[in-house]
Design an enzyme around this catalytic site. Structure first.
Site, PDB file in Angstrom:
ATOM      1  NE  ARG A   1      15.679  71.051  17.017  1.00  0.00           N
ATOM      2  CZ  ARG A   1      16.577  71.568  16.441  1.00  0.00           C
ATOM      3  NH1 ARG A   1      16.458  72.419  15.628  1.00  0.00           N
ATOM      4  NH2 ARG A   1      17.660  71.677  17.102  1.00  0.00           N
TER       5      ARG A   1
ATOM      6  CG  HIS B   1      19.588  73.321  21.803  1.00  0.00           C
ATOM      7  ND1 HIS B   1      19.474  71.755  21.622  1.00  0.00           N
ATOM      8  CD2 HIS B   1      19.804  73.675  20.777  1.00  0.00           C
ATOM      9  CE1 HIS B   1      19.556  71.473  20.420  1.00  0.00           C
ATOM     10  NE2 HIS B   1      20.198  72.593  19.740  1.00  0.00           N
TER      11      HIS B   1
ATOM     12  CD  GLN C   1      24.526  73.718  20.303  1.00  0.00           C
ATOM     13  OE1 GLN C   1      23.739  73.650  19.274  1.00  0.00           O
ATOM     14  NE2 GLN C   1      25.881  74.079  20.070  1.00  0.00           N
TER      15      GLN C   1
ATOM     16  CG  ASP D   1      20.726  81.071  20.064  1.00  0.00           C
ATOM     17  OD1 ASP D   1      20.904  80.595  18.803  1.00  0.00           O
ATOM     18  OD2 ASP D   1      19.861  80.205  20.803  1.00  0.00           O
TER      19      ASP D   1
ATOM     20  CB  CYS E   1      23.915  76.897  19.203  1.00  0.00           C
ATOM     21  SG  CYS E   1      22.740  78.378  19.039  1.00  0.00           S
TER      22      CYS E   1
ATOM     23  NE  ARG F   1      24.501  69.603  19.196  1.00  0.00           N
ATOM     24  CZ  ARG F   1      23.153  70.038  18.462  1.00  0.00           C
ATOM     25  NH1 ARG F   1      23.173  71.064  18.017  1.00  0.00           N
ATOM     26  NH2 ARG F   1      22.071  69.177  18.651  1.00  0.00           N
TER      27      ARG F   1
END
Ligand code: CP
Ligand code: NVA
Length: 306
Positions: free
Chosen positions: A102, A129, A132, A223, A263, A291
């Site tokens: 990340r 991402h 996700q 988001d 998310c 996830r």
């Protein structure tokens, strides 16, 4: 045949439509307990940004596969003292079986991957991402039975989450409408990439009109308005993004079967209302759980466990 063994996942565009379908089906099978692959491998988590879901879901997924996890972040390694990324990549490659990273720059992920033989997974960058979006599409598949022909509407910032959703929807035959304020659209090159991946099977639309985008849609998704690293812009962005809030008025424009996705982490009262995230159409907790299932399937494939 497992075509993902040893491969990186830096972008969802690294997957073919068939590989994407396979991963979602494998995740669903593993979630249902019909397949239980095992591998005694070691995953390294190299996270330069905060994380709750990604860190824990990757860790638990790896433990459930029978593997181990080393939680690395720049502060506990020599990276914070300036050791070059290319040296770190070549050394960790000798210890780990897979790395989830990340970070801020997509280019850093690509550099790391080019210096390491092990599979490298994008656990969020400023650009994408992908893990996700795998979980998001798994959630839609669970709710509606199949993906092709569905429509997902994303309202808010044309950010990393929007980018991966666009690619993921394009790969799975889901129509995607992204509604953002002017100047906050997804990247133009990524839009072209998503349209090319969709190949006419589904529509990829970018608009400034959240209401038109929501009309008849099967999923409304949002988001945060200011992503990690953009905190200083949060106050200025608030009024600009207000018309793009996911609330009950917007939900009323969607299909009556529509689900609400986010998310997480969510800022109630900003990009989503308390009513929308807590309402009967919300699937955000299933989405968060997924996830783990999606990433367990991904780990099993790239490690060659199944
Ligand atoms: N959605 C997501 O990636 O959450 P975390 O930042 O908590 O990992
Ligand atoms: N767009 C958000 C997603 C967090 C999971 C960010 O990058 O901070």
């Amino acid at each position: 045949m497992n075509t993902l063994k040893g491969r990186d996942l830096l972008s969802l565009a690294d997957l073919s439509a068939e590989e994407m379908r396979d991963l979602l089906d494998l995740a669903a099978q593993m979630k249902a307990g019909r397949t239980n692959p095992r591998c005694e491998k070691v995953l390294g988590l190299l996270f330069s940004k905060a994380s709750t879901r990604t860190r824990v879901s990757f860790s638990v997924a790896m433990y459930q596969l029978g593997g181990q996890v080393i939680d690395l972040n720049p502060n506990v390694t020599q990276v914070s003292r300036g050791e070059p990324l290319v040296d770190t990549a070549r050394v960790l490659d000798r210890y780990l079986d897979v790395a989830a990273i990340r970070t801020f720059l997509q280019a850093d992920l690509e550099t790391f991957a080019s210096y390491a033989q092990i599979p490298v997974i994008n656990a969020l960058s400023d650009w994408e991402h992908p893990c996700q979006a795998l979980a998001d599409l798994l959630t839609m598949q669970e709710c509606f039975g199949q993906l092709p022909g569905l429509t997902l509407t994303y309202v808010g910032d044309g950010n990393n989450v929007a980018h991966s959703l666009m690619l993921g929807c394009a790969l799975t035959g889901v129509n995607i409408r992204v509604a953002t304020p002017p100047k906050f659209e997804p990247d133009a090159k990524l839009l072209e990439q998503a349209k090319a991946l969709a190949g006419g099977r589904s529509e990829v639309t970018v608009t400034h009109d959240p209401v038109e985008a929501a009309r008849g849609s099967h999923a409304l998704y949002t988001d945060v308005w200011a992503s990690m690293g953009q905190e200083s812009e949060a106050d200025d962005r608030g009024p600009i993004f207000q018309p793009y809030q996911l609330n009950d008025d917007l939900l009323a424009k969607a299909d009556s079967s529509a689900i609400v996705l986010h998310c997480l982490p969510a800022h109630r009262g900003e990009e989503i209302t308390d009513e929308a995230i807590e309402g009967s159409q919300s699937r955000v907790w299933d989405q968060a759980e997924n996830r783990m299932h999606a990433q367990k399937a991904l780990l099993a494939r790239v490690l060659g466990a199944v």
